[in-house]
Design an enzyme around this catalytic site. Sequence first.
Site, PDB file in Angstrom:
ATOM      1  N   TYR A 169       0.827  -1.216   0.000  1.00 43.36           N
ATOM      2  CA  TYR A 169       0.000   0.000   0.000  1.00 43.36           C
ATOM      3  C   TYR A 169       0.859   1.264   0.000  1.00 43.36           C
ATOM      4  O   TYR A 169       0.496   2.276  -0.607  1.00 43.36           O
ATOM      5  CB  TYR A 169      -1.025  -0.027   1.146  1.00 43.36           C
ATOM      6  CG  TYR A 169      -2.193  -0.899   0.751  1.00 43.36           C
ATOM      7  CD1 TYR A 169      -3.201  -0.411  -0.072  1.00 43.36           C
ATOM      8  CD2 TYR A 169      -2.246  -2.241   1.117  1.00 43.36           C
ATOM      9  CE1 TYR A 169      -4.240  -1.220  -0.499  1.00 43.36           C
ATOM     10  CE2 TYR A 169      -3.280  -3.065   0.694  1.00 43.36           C
ATOM     11  CZ  TYR A 169      -4.276  -2.541  -0.117  1.00 43.36           C
ATOM     12  OH  TYR A 169      -5.297  -3.341  -0.558  1.00 43.36           O
ATOM     13  N   HIS A 209     -15.070   0.829  -2.551  1.00 47.13           N
ATOM     14  CA  HIS A 209     -13.969   0.034  -1.989  1.00 47.13           C
ATOM     15  C   HIS A 209     -13.096   0.822  -1.030  1.00 47.13           C
ATOM     16  O   HIS A 209     -11.974   0.409  -0.735  1.00 47.13           O
ATOM     17  CB  HIS A 209     -13.128  -0.555  -3.132  1.00 47.13           C
ATOM     18  CG  HIS A 209     -13.877  -1.572  -3.949  1.00 47.13           C
ATOM     19  ND1 HIS A 209     -13.455  -2.026  -5.177  1.00 47.13           N
ATOM     20  CD2 HIS A 209     -15.039  -2.235  -3.698  1.00 47.13           C
ATOM     21  CE1 HIS A 209     -14.329  -2.916  -5.651  1.00 47.13           C
ATOM     22  NE2 HIS A 209     -15.309  -3.051  -4.773  1.00 47.13           N
ATOM     23  N   CYS A 248      -2.026   2.357  16.147  1.00 43.02           N
ATOM     24  CA  CYS A 248      -3.160   3.213  16.504  1.00 43.02           C
ATOM     25  C   CYS A 248      -2.775   4.120  17.677  1.00 43.02           C
ATOM     26  O   CYS A 248      -2.314   3.628  18.708  1.00 43.02           O
ATOM     27  CB  CYS A 248      -4.342   2.327  16.899  1.00 43.02           C
ATOM     28  SG  CYS A 248      -5.754   3.261  17.520  1.00 43.02           S
ATOM     29  N   SER A 274     -13.311  -3.793 -15.442  1.00 39.56           N
ATOM     30  CA  SER A 274     -13.391  -5.105 -16.086  1.00 39.56           C
ATOM     31  C   SER A 274     -14.732  -5.775 -15.774  1.00 39.56           C
ATOM     32  O   SER A 274     -15.015  -6.847 -16.297  1.00 39.56           O
ATOM     33  CB  SER A 274     -12.240  -5.994 -15.622  1.00 39.56           C
ATOM     34  OG  SER A 274     -12.267  -6.119 -14.217  1.00 39.56           O
TER      35      SER A 274
END
Length: 250
Positions: free
Chosen positions: A71, A123, A151, A193
């Site tokens: 990511y 998403h 966190c 797609s």
Amino acid sequence: MCDNFSQQVEQAADWIRSAERLSAMTGAGVSAESGVPTFRGAGGLWEGRRAEEMATPEAFRADPACVWRFYNMRRDRLLQCAPNAAHQALAEIEKDRTDFCLITQNVDGLHRAAGSRNVVELHGDIWIDRCGVCDYAERVTEVSQAPIPRCPKCDGMMRPGVVWFGETLPPDAIDAAQTAAAQCAVMLVIGTSSMVQPAASLAMVAQHHGAKVIEINPESTPLTADANLVIAEKAGTAMAAIAKALSQPE
Ligand code: OAD
């Protein structure tokens, strides 16, 4: 079906002009011309693995640092990307309407960056970090230096605020998308797609409720045979032409 590009653009513009409600569904192809790799096209591989293998809760449980590297690579790349002509055309079309809902499977934030306002992110959003343990979430603008961000509230592992395969979509987002699909008179389906559910079925929901479905994609997809109009062109070219046709007097 019209087979010449300018006729297709005119047809699309006519339908959009007379549509009381308009929806669009976008996928990775809409950001391809901004330099964001698609998932299933060339360049969709990372460290030799398919992007889909990284986007699962199982992958995160097995190796969170590896998933974060994936990511972070995507965030790094996005920092160098800007909205393209397709994002801009969609934002332009929305300016003249109050009934336009833009549903996207993309997590890159480029629609908002282009000025789109009514955006449903099915998403999630790659620029959100959320805690995997408590309800803490924050928007970030930079790539974290920590291998696994923690966190600030409970010290749990943070994860990207995207939906992974096997996870349920945010209920508000899927409700809004389903309503927009059921109520629109025209749905543009751009650069996807049409293989990932439930996003892929929204075009069929729209058509079932009487909408015209316009697919914009240089390649054919499982939707192509059912679409009311297919413009086999790049999103930037097709959307810029449609926005231009809409901006001219009839
Ligand atoms: P895909 O990578 O599956 O498909 C991209 C589509 O864009 C293909 O059909 C291409 O032909 C088309 N395309 C490529 N360049 C284009 C261009 N310049 N203009 C128009 N179309 C172009 O991406 P998605 O359909 O978005 O999910 O994938 C759906 C979901 O699968 C993603 O949101 C992601 C992925 O795994 C999650 O991460 C949950």
